[in-house]
Design an enzyme around this catalytic site. Structure first.
Site, PDB file in Angstrom:
ATOM      1  N   THR A   1       5.699  33.271 -20.752  1.00  0.00           N
ATOM      2  CA  THR A   1       5.773  31.931 -21.086  1.00  0.00           C
ATOM      3  C   THR A   1       5.357  31.197 -19.735  1.00  0.00           C
ATOM      4  OG1 THR A   1       7.947  31.637 -20.460  1.00  0.00           O
ATOM      5  CG2 THR A   1       7.475  32.410 -22.634  1.00  0.00           C
ATOM      6  N   ASP A   2       5.059  29.875 -19.801  1.00  0.00           N
ATOM      7  CA  ASP A   2       5.077  28.983 -18.657  1.00  0.00           C
ATOM      8  C   ASP A   2       6.364  28.834 -18.143  1.00  0.00           C
ATOM      9  OD1 ASP A   2       3.949  27.326 -16.761  1.00  0.00           O
ATOM     10  OD2 ASP A   2       2.783  26.149 -18.150  1.00  0.00           O
ATOM     11  N   TRP A   3       6.556  28.332 -17.051  1.00  0.00           N
ATOM     12  CA  TRP A   3       7.756  28.148 -16.225  1.00  0.00           C
ATOM     13  C   TRP A   3       8.861  27.117 -16.539  1.00  0.00           C
ATOM     14  CZ3 TRP A   3       5.031  32.047 -14.972  1.00  0.00           C
ATOM     15  CH2 TRP A   3       5.247  32.882 -13.961  1.00  0.00           C
TER      16      TRP A   3
ATOM     17  N   LEU B   1      11.256  27.386 -19.747  1.00  0.00           N
ATOM     18  CA  LEU B   1      11.447  26.973 -20.914  1.00  0.00           C
ATOM     19  C   LEU B   1      13.062  27.070 -21.377  1.00  0.00           C
ATOM     20  CD1 LEU B   1       8.346  27.181 -21.120  1.00  0.00           C
ATOM     21  CD2 LEU B   1       8.753  28.270 -23.367  1.00  0.00           C
TER      22      LEU B   1
END
Length: 587
Positions: free
Chosen positions: A301-303, A305
């Site tokens: 995932t992107d940073w 969440l």
């Protein structure tokens, strides 16, 4: 757990056998640690990371069993960073199983300097932004870039590139356009294959850097161009029905063998998909990416969440768009069950342990991700050769031929948009009034004057407009209107009316400049070029070779009334995709 001989340490055995042997020895806590990929600032392993609010690296490795870190901030000294990397590996080897650390990085070989998206080049060779590589349009140049950066990354111990960014720049206001290859899906698809080849090689191994393409399934169509780092930019809109268009480069990346993918922060609107952020979206991660597209690599995932953080003094709520109502434990559960393998920017493996212990997540599901993550470490050779040579790092990073190639690409990427007065290339002797250019660099080529009335011509370097935003982090993402302020617009036009003026604009995203394009004697665009490289083009030492990787819109009204997901959709653009003039041969 088993006490049989540690077959996973035997490099003669097949990777799959080593993975299974190690997995069988791991506790749930150790498996959970693999699922976290957090940020780290180089330095003392026992110092807390105040900038990201995280625990010490020593605690994360030794107690939390985290072994994936994103190195943030500039690297000014390659030897020192290589030594830091080796200290991390020494710490990892002291753990029960000795699982080595995997270091990653956002782009750090261009011009952007933003703690959430990229770092300045520092000790590394410096190339134009990916937009500039797209302006050149050569797969060979992209592969040369990627191969050079691969060698520099390897030298200091960086084994995962948190790039390429293959979003499509269909929404001109978006602040992340500089990191893309532009608006065209076909061009992006062609260049991403070369990019992956340059970083990973023809086959993955100890000389490869694993690539993580982002932001699946395409982070370009942001509503009103706002960025999904922030709640007001969380929606990705598909008014033009172009979801598949944005998916195209990811299909190409998967076909080219990309090893890892990062979902977008955004939440889809108007697609029929559940309106939750893509990292939580099972229909997108499991059904589309895993089952339909056949991707079996790592999904990170992107940073951020899950947990709220403070970055550079700015409070940043978790990007749990569409699931803000869930508690932290349920957010972690949703990410895992959606099909993601890692949580970027997080360090809370105890929550995964709690989910498994409570039966909400099965250990077999944990094993699926652990296998992917362990396999990558083995394939990259980290278990067999975890350390790097600091002397070799000092010699390789910023090597003269890499630097020369980067500056050559900077020059090649410059675009000649207009030359109404046939003033380019400039021919000395000439008296030049200049703004935005280092005076020393210009003095070697022309007589620099401070009085506009005494100049033969003016030379201005400007940057694409943006609106100021508050906050230590938010202010660094250039967003908002693409039109120059009334004051700046009038000032530039006033200079153009006084003396023949060459305007060079750094297009970190498209700009609205029809009047300036008409009034300037000549108009150039760049995507990251130092003053020497830019002046080489202006004075004819080099020739502009770039072509626009996106349209340049005529007005903000044209931008605001076009669908954010549709390519080439603004009405009557000033310059079209692919535009780029050339100097006549006789000049």
């Amino acid at each position: 757990m088993t006490t049989t001989p540690a077959l996973y340490r035997d490099e003669r055995l097949p990777v799959e056998e080593r993975v299974e042997d190690l997995l069988a020895r791991m506790t749930i806590q150790e498996k959970a640690g693999l699922l976290f990929h957090t940020s780290i600032l180089p330095g003392d392993l026992d110092a807390p990371n105040a900038n990201f609010g995280s625990a010490t690296a020593g605690h994360l490795i030794g107690t939390a069993h985290v072994s994936h870190f994103n190195a943030v901030g500039p690297i000014e000294n390659a030897r020192e960073f290589a030594e830091f990397h080796n200290r991390l590996q020494e710490c990892a080897l002291r753990t029960r199983l000795g699982i080595p650390v995997t270091l990653s990085t956002d782009p750090r070989s261009h011009f952007t300097d933003n703690p959430g998206t990229a770092a300045r080049a520092g000790a590394f060779s410096q190339w134009p932004e990916p937009l500039g590589l797209a302006a050149i349009g050569s797969a060979d140049v992209v592969e040369q870039f990627a191969d050079a950066v691969r060698q520099e990354y390897l030298a200091v111990g960086i084994r995962v590139a948190l790039h390429p960014q293959i979003d499509l720049a269909t929404e001109p206001r978006w602040s992340r356009i500089a990191g893309t290859f532009g608006e065209d899906a076909e061009l992006t698809s062609r260049l991403v294959a070369a990019y992956i080849r340059g970083f990973q090689g023809t086959s993955m191994g100890a000389a490869s850097v694993s690539t993580m393409a982002k932001h699946f399934p395409g982070g370009g169509p942001q509503q009103d161009g706002e960025d999904p780092h922030f709640d007001y930019g969380r929606e990705q809109t598909y008014v033009g029905g172009q979801f598949d268009y944005h998916l195209g480069p990811f299909r190409a990346a998967i076909a080219a063998g990309v090893r890892q993918l990062m979902p977008s922060y955004g939440m889809p609107v108007g697609t029929g998909l559940e309106p939750v952020a893509f990292g939580f979206n099972k229909r997108v991660i499991t059904e589309l990416l895993r089952e339909e597209l056949g991707f079996d690599g790592i999904v990170c995932t992107d940073w951020g969440l899950v947990t709220d953080v403070t970055v550079r003094g700015q409070f940043m709520p978790a990007r749990a768009w569409g699931v803000e109502h869930l508690d932290i434990l349920s957010r972690v559960e949703a990410i895992i069950l959606a099909g993601c393998d890692q949580l970027g920017g997080e360090a809370c493996p105890e929550l995964v342990v709690q989910l498994v212990d409570s039966g909400r997540v099965k250990e077999e599901r944990l094993d699926t991700s652990a296998r992917r993550l362990l396999r990558e470490k083995f394939v990259l050779g980290l278990f067999d050769q975890p350390f790097v040579d600091p002397d070799a790092a000092a010699a390789r990073v910023g090597r003269a031929d890499f630097v020369a190639a980067g500056r050559r690409a900077q020059r090649r990427a410059v675009i000649l948009l207009t030359d109404h007065a046939d003033v380019l290339p400039i021919r000395p002797p000439v008296r030049v009034y200049a703004e935005g250019i280092d005076r020393t660099a210009l003095t070697a080529r022309a007589t620099v004057v401070d009085d506009l009335a005494k100049a033969d011509l003016a030379l201005l370097r400007v940057t694409a407009p943006h609106e100021s935003r508050p906050g230590g982090f938010e202010a660094m993402l250039h967003a908002g209107s693409l039109a120059f302020s009334e004051a700046e617009h009038g000032r530039v036009l006033g200079i153009c009316a006084t003396v023949p003026t060459v305007v060079g604009i750094h297009l970190e995203r498209p700009a609205v400049l029809p009047e300036i394009a008409d009034a300037a004697a000549a108009l150039l665009a760049d995507f990251g070029a130092d003053d020497e490289a830019f002046l080489d083009v202006v004075f004819g030492v080099s020739r502009p070779e770039g072509r626009l990787p996106f349209d340049l819109p005529r007005s903000m009204n044209a931008v605001e009334t076009s669908p954010s997901d549709a390519p080439f959709a603004t009405a009557d653009p000033v310059f079209r995709f692919g535009h780029g003039l050339r100097y006549p041969p006789e000049r």
